[in-house]
Design a protein around this motif. Sequence first.
Motif, PDB file in Angstrom:
ATOM      1  N   THR A 133      15.949 -55.096   4.953  1.00 53.23           N
ATOM      2  CA  THR A 133      16.858 -55.349   3.833  1.00 53.23           C
ATOM      3  C   THR A 133      16.733 -56.759   3.265  1.00 53.23           C
ATOM      4  OG1 THR A 133      18.391 -53.740   4.754  1.00 53.23           O
ATOM      5  CG2 THR A 133      19.267 -55.234   3.105  1.00 53.23           C
ATOM      6  N   ARG A 134      16.703 -57.774   4.120  1.00 56.87           N
ATOM      7  CA  ARG A 134      16.644 -59.152   3.606  1.00 56.87           C
ATOM      8  C   ARG A 134      15.315 -59.439   2.897  1.00 56.87           C
ATOM      9  NH1 ARG A 134      16.711 -61.360   9.551  1.00 56.87           N
ATOM     10  NH2 ARG A 134      14.516 -61.137  10.024  1.00 56.87           N
ATOM     11  N   TYR A 135      14.243 -58.776   3.342  1.00 58.29           N
ATOM     12  CA  TYR A 135      12.944 -58.966   2.686  1.00 58.29           C
ATOM     13  C   TYR A 135      12.888 -58.215   1.359  1.00 58.29           C
ATOM     14  CZ  TYR A 135      11.675 -60.732   7.239  1.00 58.29           C
ATOM     15  OH  TYR A 135      11.636 -61.453   8.406  1.00 58.29           O
ATOM     16  N   ALA A 194      15.256 -57.755  -0.717  1.00 59.43           N
ATOM     17  CA  ALA A 194      15.955 -58.546  -1.728  1.00 59.43           C
ATOM     18  C   ALA A 194      15.032 -59.619  -2.313  1.00 59.43           C
ATOM     19  CB  ALA A 194      17.204 -59.182  -1.132  1.00 59.43           C
ATOM     20  N   ARG A 195      14.212 -60.231  -1.477  1.00 60.47           N
ATOM     21  CA  ARG A 195      13.285 -61.284  -1.940  1.00 60.47           C
ATOM     22  C   ARG A 195      12.110 -60.703  -2.721  1.00 60.47           C
ATOM     23  NH1 ARG A 195      14.043 -66.898  -0.340  1.00 60.47           N
ATOM     24  NH2 ARG A 195      15.818 -66.825   1.057  1.00 60.47           N
TER      25      ARG A 195
END
Length: 73
Positions: free
Chosen positions: A18-20, A22-23
Amino acid sequence: MAPVLLLGGAFQDRDSWTRYQARLAPLATTVTVDLPGSGAADPLPASYGLEFLADAVAHMVTELGLPPLNVMG
């Protein structure tokens, strides 16, 4: 940029990215999947190796009609 296929490893599932995602979102479409034996998928017998998982990815790409992908793991 071509779409990015995010493949997890041990103790990860498709939501681990998930955090990747977003980027990467401003740069490319991202695709995540729980391969057989990972995440919410049923466990695999130990006799199933990386070749089986690679075949599963190839099958998914073909069935979904995805364009060439960048792969990140």
